[in-house]
Design a protein around this motif. Structure first.
Motif, mmCIF file in Angstrom:
data_model
loop_
_atom_site.group_PDB
_atom_site.id
_atom_site.type_symbol
_atom_site.label_atom_id
_atom_site.label_comp_id
_atom_site.label_asym_id
_atom_site.label_seq_id
_atom_site.Cartn_x
_atom_site.Cartn_y
_atom_site.Cartn_z
ATOM 1 N N SER B 34 0.827 -1.209 0.000
ATOM 2 C CA SER B 34 0.000 0.000 0.000
ATOM 3 C C SER B 34 0.862 1.259 0.000
ATOM 4 C CB SER B 34 -0.928 0.005 1.221
ATOM 5 O OG SER B 34 -0.223 0.368 2.380
ATOM 6 N N LEU B 35 2.159 1.118 0.308
ATOM 7 C CA LEU B 35 3.051 2.283 0.354
ATOM 8 C C LEU B 35 3.929 2.395 -0.886
ATOM 9 C CD1 LEU B 35 4.185 1.941 4.087
ATOM 10 C CD2 LEU B 35 2.508 3.542 3.174
ATOM 11 N N LYS B 36 3.630 1.559 -1.907
ATOM 12 C CA LYS B 36 4.520 1.526 -3.075
ATOM 13 C C LYS B 36 3.935 2.260 -4.277
ATOM 14 C CE LYS B 36 6.807 -2.853 -2.082
ATOM 15 N NZ LYS B 36 6.697 -4.306 -2.304
ATOM 16 N N ILE B 49 10.378 -3.720 2.505
ATOM 17 C CA ILE B 49 10.356 -2.297 2.860
ATOM 18 C C ILE B 49 10.549 -1.501 1.577
ATOM 19 C CG2 ILE B 49 11.531 -0.464 4.137
ATOM 20 C CD1 ILE B 49 12.393 -2.768 6.104
ATOM 21 N N PRO B 50 9.509 -0.727 1.176
ATOM 22 C CA PRO B 50 9.619 0.005 -0.089
ATOM 23 C C PRO B 50 10.808 0.954 -0.075
ATOM 24 C CG PRO B 50 7.464 0.373 0.976
ATOM 25 C CD PRO B 50 8.265 -0.478 1.897
ATOM 26 N N ARG B 51 11.511 1.034 -1.219
ATOM 27 C CA ARG B 51 12.679 1.890 -1.285
ATOM 28 C C ARG B 51 12.258 3.348 -1.350
ATOM 29 N NH1 ARG B 51 16.640 -1.022 -5.331
ATOM 30 N NH2 ARG B 51 16.636 -2.754 -3.874
ATOM 31 N N ASN B 52 11.059 3.533 -1.934
ATOM 32 C CA ASN B 52 10.609 4.896 -2.197
ATOM 33 C C ASN B 52 9.151 5.004 -1.728
ATOM 34 O OD1 ASN B 52 10.306 7.410 -3.196
ATOM 35 N ND2 ASN B 52 10.224 6.782 -5.356
ATOM 36 N N PRO B 53 8.908 4.970 -0.396
ATOM 37 C CA PRO B 53 7.535 4.882 0.104
ATOM 38 C C PRO B 53 6.715 6.132 -0.206
ATOM 39 C CG PRO B 53 9.079 5.210 1.908
ATOM 40 C CD PRO B 53 9.895 5.037 0.683
ATOM 41 N N THR B 54 5.426 5.919 -0.402
ATOM 42 C CA THR B 54 4.536 7.035 -0.733
ATOM 43 C C THR B 54 3.186 6.850 -0.051
ATOM 44 O OG1 THR B 54 3.251 8.051 -2.465
ATOM 45 C CG2 THR B 54 3.888 5.775 -2.822
ATOM 46 N N LEU B 55 2.538 7.953 0.272
ATOM 47 C CA LEU B 55 1.195 7.872 0.842
ATOM 48 C C LEU B 55 0.140 8.180 -0.223
ATOM 49 C CD1 LEU B 55 1.657 9.501 4.357
ATOM 50 C CD2 LEU B 55 1.107 7.121 3.843
ATOM 51 N N GLU B 56 0.596 8.240 -1.487
ATOM 52 C CA GLU B 56 -0.292 8.656 -2.563
ATOM 53 C C GLU B 56 -1.540 7.776 -2.679
ATOM 54 O OE1 GLU B 56 1.003 8.914 -6.840
ATOM 55 O OE2 GLU B 56 1.821 10.768 -5.966
ATOM 56 N N ASN B 57 -1.351 6.456 -2.459
ATOM 57 C CA ASN B 57 -2.491 5.537 -2.566
ATOM 58 C C ASN B 57 -3.580 5.890 -1.549
ATOM 59 O OD1 ASN B 57 -1.290 3.858 -4.597
ATOM 60 N ND2 ASN B 57 0.089 3.153 -2.981
ATOM 61 N N THR B 59 -4.043 8.961 -0.157
ATOM 62 C CA THR B 59 -4.700 10.229 -0.502
ATOM 63 C C THR B 59 -5.705 10.001 -1.626
ATOM 64 O OG1 THR B 59 -2.636 10.672 -1.638
ATOM 65 C CG2 THR B 59 -3.135 12.059 0.244
ATOM 66 N N GLU B 60 -5.343 9.158 -2.592
ATOM 67 C CA GLU B 60 -6.290 8.901 -3.673
ATOM 68 C C GLU B 60 -7.541 8.204 -3.143
ATOM 69 O OE1 GLU B 60 -4.903 7.421 -7.310
ATOM 70 O OE2 GLU B 60 -6.949 7.119 -8.063
ATOM 71 N N LEU B 61 -7.312 7.264 -2.216
ATOM 72 C CA LEU B 61 -8.407 6.515 -1.617
ATOM 73 C C LEU B 61 -9.421 7.454 -0.962
ATOM 74 C CD1 LEU B 61 -9.019 3.467 -1.210
ATOM 75 C CD2 LEU B 61 -8.061 3.706 1.073
ATOM 76 N N PHE B 62 -8.908 8.415 -0.198
ATOM 77 C CA PHE B 62 -9.807 9.313 0.525
ATOM 78 C C PHE B 62 -10.309 10.447 -0.352
ATOM 79 C CE2 PHE B 62 -8.157 7.057 4.157
ATOM 80 C CZ PHE B 62 -9.267 6.987 4.986
ATOM 81 N N LYS B 63 -9.507 10.849 -1.347
ATOM 82 C CA LYS B 63 -9.929 11.972 -2.187
ATOM 83 C C LYS B 63 -10.888 11.524 -3.273
ATOM 84 C CE LYS B 63 -6.781 15.878 -1.938
ATOM 85 N NZ LYS B 63 -5.335 15.913 -2.162
ATOM 86 N N SER B 64 -10.407 10.659 -4.167
ATOM 87 C CA SER B 64 -11.260 10.361 -5.316
ATOM 88 C C SER B 64 -12.218 9.201 -5.037
ATOM 89 C CB SER B 64 -10.414 10.080 -6.564
ATOM 90 O OG SER B 64 -9.408 9.162 -6.263
ATOM 91 N N MET B 65 -11.889 8.366 -4.050
ATOM 92 C CA MET B 65 -12.819 7.275 -3.738
ATOM 93 C C MET B 65 -13.723 7.618 -2.559
ATOM 94 S SD MET B 65 -12.394 4.864 -5.871
ATOM 95 C CE MET B 65 -13.375 3.658 -4.983
ATOM 96 N N ASN B 66 -13.532 8.771 -1.945
ATOM 97 C CA ASN B 66 -14.359 9.187 -0.808
ATOM 98 C C ASN B 66 -14.422 8.164 0.306
ATOM 99 O OD1 ASN B 66 -15.165 11.777 -1.469
ATOM 100 N ND2 ASN B 66 -16.622 10.973 -2.974
ATOM 101 N N PHE B 67 -13.270 7.623 0.662
ATOM 102 C CA PHE B 67 -13.273 6.577 1.688
ATOM 103 C C PHE B 67 -13.611 7.109 3.077
ATOM 104 C CE2 PHE B 67 -11.701 2.123 2.193
ATOM 105 C CZ PHE B 67 -12.291 1.664 1.033
ATOM 106 N N GLY B 68 -13.592 8.431 3.226
ATOM 107 C CA GLY B 68 -13.941 9.005 4.533
ATOM 108 C C GLY B 68 -15.362 8.657 4.937
ATOM 109 N N ARG B 69 -16.254 8.673 3.931
ATOM 110 C CA ARG B 69 -17.663 8.414 4.237
ATOM 111 C C ARG B 69 -17.895 7.011 4.793
ATOM 112 N NH1 ARG B 69 -22.889 11.085 3.666
ATOM 113 N NH2 ARG B 69 -24.105 9.541 4.798
ATOM 114 N N MET B 243 -4.793 -2.489 -1.564
ATOM 115 C CA MET B 243 -4.108 -2.768 -0.302
ATOM 116 C C MET B 243 -4.304 -1.616 0.681
ATOM 117 S SD MET B 243 -3.035 -5.706 -0.607
ATOM 118 C CE MET B 243 -4.168 -6.125 -1.922
ATOM 119 N N ALA B 244 -4.293 -0.381 0.155
ATOM 120 C CA ALA B 244 -4.532 0.765 1.027
ATOM 121 C C ALA B 244 -5.939 0.666 1.623
ATOM 122 C CB ALA B 244 -4.369 2.066 0.252
ATOM 123 N N GLY B 245 -6.913 0.281 0.790
ATOM 124 C CA GLY B 245 -8.293 0.121 1.273
ATOM 125 C C GLY B 245 -8.377 -0.926 2.363
ATOM 126 N N SER B 246 -7.779 -2.092 2.134
ATOM 127 C CA SER B 246 -7.791 -3.161 3.133
ATOM 128 C C SER B 246 -7.139 -2.689 4.426
ATOM 129 C CB SER B 246 -7.059 -4.393 2.612
ATOM 130 O OG SER B 246 -7.814 -4.968 1.570
#
Lengths: 290, 275
Positions: B34-36, B49-57, B59-69, B243-246
């Motif tokens: 989920s961090l790759k 351990i990802p070499r270049n970790p990111t939280l982008e997945n 942010t996309e989950l909560f922004k465009s998929m509205n996972f907050g709701r 994976m971010a969703g799970s």
């Protein structure tokens, strides 16, 4: 002391009302619904549903897909139950040794899958089992084994589901067996040691017989739980390939909430209930024989 | 301590380590994937351990998929079910344990009998009832059927039964009303039982899937498990976001478990061995 009816009503009333509305009346409604042809048309207007007697059951027993679902579900039960019991028993015996280190860590690790959301972890497993990018086949590859197309091959799909089912259940049952083991008094083992019993003999003649109440409980819960298999095949395979992983509840869901054959789906629910009830009673009878 | 050979110790610990690795690896893989970024996901051997970790997945989950709701929905639903179930079950448990009235045992037996009926038996009629009442896609529809738990009533009754009658009688002689006795004596003394039930009811409703799947057809009423199942269907090829969703579904309960582990395990042994 006798309590007055006002307080009885205040304290029991809410619980009883909820149980009536959401459990007791629906159970009887189910028994009625399974004798009707309640379908999409009846969803619009309930009066479109007709009483059809046992026609749903007659159709059900001639429904090949239903038998396939029954067979698959029992396949899962027949494999997953003994495997779960053996693994949980082994883990708990190893954890119960005085000399075992890191007990808390192991217990925590074993317990994680049990509290984990099945749907979410199934998504993870779907990728672990992926034939091309999956970790499992990569791992097998290291040992020179070419892993199968787990979820895509009708032969391997059910074993894959069972793998997830067992993975989720082992920890919970380990904790139950561990509680059972801790109830066995130490002096029995000490006496056996004085008589020169081997570890294996101690396990076979002391541990296993004295664990029987736990074993009966654990297997009964598995019968009830595994026969209701749903989330794993729903997420991993949607019942496929070639209906190899179609389970009873998944078929019920399809009939009831995809095609809205609610009368027919109710008859599946009733049959499932009868299966669970009779197997549970049978298990408890067998368990109580001596 | 009894003697044991070094060989035995090694074998036992190897078995336990392999078993626990099987249990943990899926979680590690989930978090690390989920961090790759996409290019690192299909690298073999897997980089744990990802070499270049990111939280982008995320942010996309909560922004465009509205996972907050769905996240909020799940908290509301699981929270309400837990609160009301505890309140109502302990009230009924108290009455079944300490009140004497005609038909009490028969009534309690009826509650116990419903324990044996699988959820699928009531699924269809309750769905039709909710649809009839216009409660599909509502919080009431998601919450109300979850509150009625015969197991919780049974469990509370068994616990409250062990509270000495003298305590209750003494309070009555002092002029305490039933409401006072319940809130000031019974509830505080039932804390261990309430903790157990709270943990299992909350975890159970957080993880519940079939009922929300049927009752919440509108995206805005999805709970987390339903949202994740839909996500897996929509973003078939995007592993990282799945994976971010799970991760979002699993982590809160996992953290909750790590903090309340003692209670979880005590509860299992307690409820398990009742049967």
């Amino acid at each position: 002391m006798k309590t007055n009816w006002f307080w009885i009503l205040v304290f029991i009333g809410p619980a009883l009302a909820l149980l009536l509305i959401f459990l007791i009346i629906p159970i009887f409604a189910s028994l009625f619904l399974c004798l009707t042809d309640f379908n999409v048309r009846a969803m619009v207007n309930w009066s479109n549903a007709k009483f059809v007697g046992f026609r749903n059951f007659i159709e059900l027993f001639q429904d090949e897909l239903f038998w396939k679902a029954v067979l698959n579900t029992f396949y899962c039960l027949a494999v997953a139950m003994p495997v779960t019991v053996c693994l949980a028993l082994m883990n708990s015996v190893l954890l119960n040794r005085e000399q075992t280190k890191l007990k808390t860590f192991f217990k925590t690790a074993f317990f994680l899958p049990f509290i984990t959301n099945t749907v979410a972890i199934a998504v993870v497993w779907a990728w672990i089992l992926n034939p091309h990018y999956g970790v499992l086949n990569w791992l097998l590859g290291i040992f020179g084994i070419e892993g199968p197309n787990w979820l895509g091959d009708p032969k391997w799909a059910m074993p894959s589901i069972i793998m997830l089912v067992v993975w989720k259940a082992v920890g919970y049952n380990t904790i139950l067996f561990l509680a059972g083991l801790q109830n066995i008094p130490d002096f029995l083992y000490e006496a056996a040691e004085l008589d020169g019993a081997s570890s294996w003999q101690k396990f076979w003649y002391i541990t296993l017989p004295l664990l029987k109440p736990t074993t009966v409980f654990v297997t009964t819960m598995m019968i009830i739980g595994y026969l209701q298999l749903f989330e794993e095949p729903y997420m991993l395979t949607q019942g496929g390939p070639l209906n190899a992983t179609l389970s009873i509840v998944l078929y019920l869901y399809r009939q009831g909430f995809k095609f809205f054959n609610l009368g027919y789906a109710s008859s599946i629910a009733v049959v499932l209930f009868l299966m669970i009830a009779s197997l549970t009673i049978l298990r408890l009878k067998l368990g109580g024989q001596d | 301590m009894r003697k044991t050979s070094v060989f035995n110790q090694i074998v036992v610990h190897t078995i336990l380590l392999i078993s626990s690795a099987c249990m943990i690896v899926p979680f590690v893989w989930m978090v690390s994937t989920s961090l790759k970024y996409p290019d690192e996901i299909f690298v073999f051997p897997p980089r744990w351990i990802p070499r270049n970790p990111t939280l982008e997945n995320y942010t996309e989950l909560f922004k465009s998929m509205n996972f907050g709701r769905p996240f909020l929905n799940t908290i509301i639903v699981a929270g309400c079910i837990t609160f009301f179930s505890i309140l109502i079950s302990s009230m009924a448990g108290y009455a079944f344990a300490k009140f004497r009235f005609k038909g009490r045992n028969r009534l309690f037996f009826m509650v116990l009998a419903t324990l044996m009926v699988p959820g699928q038996m009531t699924l269809i009629p309750v769905f039709l009832l909710m649809r009839y009442l216009g409660l599909l896609n509502t919080y009431t529809g998601l919450i109300a059927p979850g509150i009625a738990s015969s197991f919780n009533i049974f469990f509370m009754r068994q616990f409250i039964y062990t509270i000495p009658n003298d305590l209750i009688e003494a309070a009555r002689i002092d002029g305490a009303k039933e409401g006072y006795i319940f809130f000031k004596i019974i509830l505080p003394l039932s804390k261990p039982a309430i903790t157990t039930i709270a943990i299992f009811t909350f975890t159970g409703s957080w993880n519940s899937f079939l009922w929300p799947l049927i009752i919440a057809q509108d995206e805005r009423m999805y709970t987390l498990p339903v949202a994740v199942s839909v996500l897996a269907g929509q973003y078939v090829e995007n592993i990282a976001i799945q994976m971010a969703g799970s991760c979002v579904v699993i982590t809160p309960i996992l953290v909750f478990f790590l903090f309340a582990q003692r209670h979880f395990i005590k509860g299992i042994s307690l409820t398990g061995l009742k049967g």
